[in-house]
Design a protein around this motif. Sequence first.
Motif, PDB file in Angstrom:
ATOM      1  N   HIS A   1      -8.140   4.326 -11.594  1.00  0.00           N
ATOM      2  CA  HIS A   1      -7.915   2.930 -11.222  1.00  0.00           C
ATOM      3  C   HIS A   1      -7.146   2.826  -9.901  1.00  0.00           C
ATOM      4  O   HIS A   1      -7.493   1.995  -9.040  1.00  0.00           O
ATOM      5  N   MET A   2      -6.137   3.669  -9.716  1.00  0.00           N
ATOM      6  CA  MET A   2      -5.367   3.637  -8.482  1.00  0.00           C
ATOM      7  C   MET A   2      -6.189   4.140  -7.305  1.00  0.00           C
ATOM      8  O   MET A   2      -6.046   3.648  -6.174  1.00  0.00           O
TER       9      MET A   2
ATOM     10  N   TYR B   1       1.014   6.604  -6.748  1.00  0.00           N
ATOM     11  CA  TYR B   1      -0.145   7.465  -6.973  1.00  0.00           C
ATOM     12  C   TYR B   1       0.272   8.933  -7.027  1.00  0.00           C
ATOM     13  O   TYR B   1      -0.243   9.705  -7.857  1.00  0.00           O
TER      14      TYR B   1
ATOM     15  N   LYS C   1       0.827  -1.207   0.000  1.00  0.00           N
ATOM     16  CA  LYS C   1       0.000   0.000   0.000  1.00  0.00           C
ATOM     17  C   LYS C   1       0.860   1.256   0.000  1.00  0.00           C
ATOM     18  O   LYS C   1       0.511   2.260  -0.645  1.00  0.00           O
TER      19      LYS C   1
ATOM     20  N   ILE D   1      -9.321   3.676  -6.915  1.00  0.00           N
ATOM     21  CA  ILE D   1     -10.206   2.570  -6.527  1.00  0.00           C
ATOM     22  C   ILE D   1      -9.422   1.534  -5.721  1.00  0.00           C
ATOM     23  O   ILE D   1      -9.913   1.017  -4.706  1.00  0.00           O
ATOM     24  N   GLN D   2      -8.197   1.236  -6.149  1.00  0.00           N
ATOM     25  CA  GLN D   2      -7.377   0.267  -5.425  1.00  0.00           C
ATOM     26  C   GLN D   2      -7.059   0.731  -4.007  1.00  0.00           C
ATOM     27  O   GLN D   2      -7.053  -0.066  -3.064  1.00  0.00           O
ATOM     28  N   LEU D   3      -6.764   2.027  -3.859  1.00  0.00           N
ATOM     29  CA  LEU D   3      -6.372   2.564  -2.568  1.00  0.00           C
ATOM     30  C   LEU D   3      -7.559   3.032  -1.729  1.00  0.00           C
ATOM     31  O   LEU D   3      -7.367   3.443  -0.575  1.00  0.00           O
TER      32      LEU D   3
ATOM     33  N   LEU E   1       2.125   1.766  -3.483  1.00  0.00           N
ATOM     34  CA  LEU E   1       1.059   2.283  -4.353  1.00  0.00           C
ATOM     35  C   LEU E   1       0.796   3.762  -4.081  1.00  0.00           C
ATOM     36  O   LEU E   1       0.510   4.529  -5.019  1.00  0.00           O
TER      37      LEU E   1
END
Length: 260
Positions: free
Chosen positions: A191-192, A128, A121, A194-196, A124
């Motif tokens: 997209h990032m 980001y 995380k 949403i992932q985070l 990421l």
Amino acid sequence: MVGAFHGHAHNRHCQLDWHPMYIDGTGHTEGKGCEHVFVSSNELAQSTRHASAFHQHQTIEEHFAFWDDDKYAALTLTSIETLTAELSILKDTLGLTNVDLIQFHSQERLYLDNLKEPPLKEILHIHYVQVLCELAEQRSEWDLAHEAANQVLTTIAASDLSQILAALSQARICIDSGYAKLQNTEALTAHMEIQLGIEECWEIGGDTYNQYEQEASQHQYRTALDDLEWLVVMHLFKLSKLSLSGMGVHLTFHLLVWRY
């Protein structure tokens, strides 16, 4: 090269185990310590290759006799007294004991043993931040392309039809390219997020953004520093192979240029 650059050639954890600075007198002759003796004795091969067995033994014995004399001469009583006095001053100033120094060494080894990659995380989050910077650049390029397209005909004569068509075609290409890049970056950003689990896009210059931007800068700095260190060690090995180590910087540079 084995002693001073052992940690650079391998890693810091290996240096803690084998660097002469961390090895006492009893352990220095074991394992990696023998490599120092072997490296110095390798030069005997050229001078004893065609000698008789008697002269070979004589040369080897003299070599190691001088080796011992040089090592004992390097450890003079004056040097030991000077270093001991300096160490005592540092310990008194910092409030340390010999036990603390040993613990520092053990703590560093324990830290490296438990050192792991940053959590996914965290990686990421850093990525980001980089994507947000790219998104800002793409938006800026899109605005510039859009403004240039609006003013593309201001400097062209109305009667020059071919130049007008060429300018419009070039403006359309710039607009389409800039818009495609902007869309791709926006899609990657979404997209990032949403992932985070980020509900609201981070503001550039905000506290959270600045925190991870600083971590990204430190990561880039450490990577560049590792690459520089690797290049320095590689250059030193090259100089050693060319028998140029120990020469002045300018002379070494001219010899390398002449050689290659």
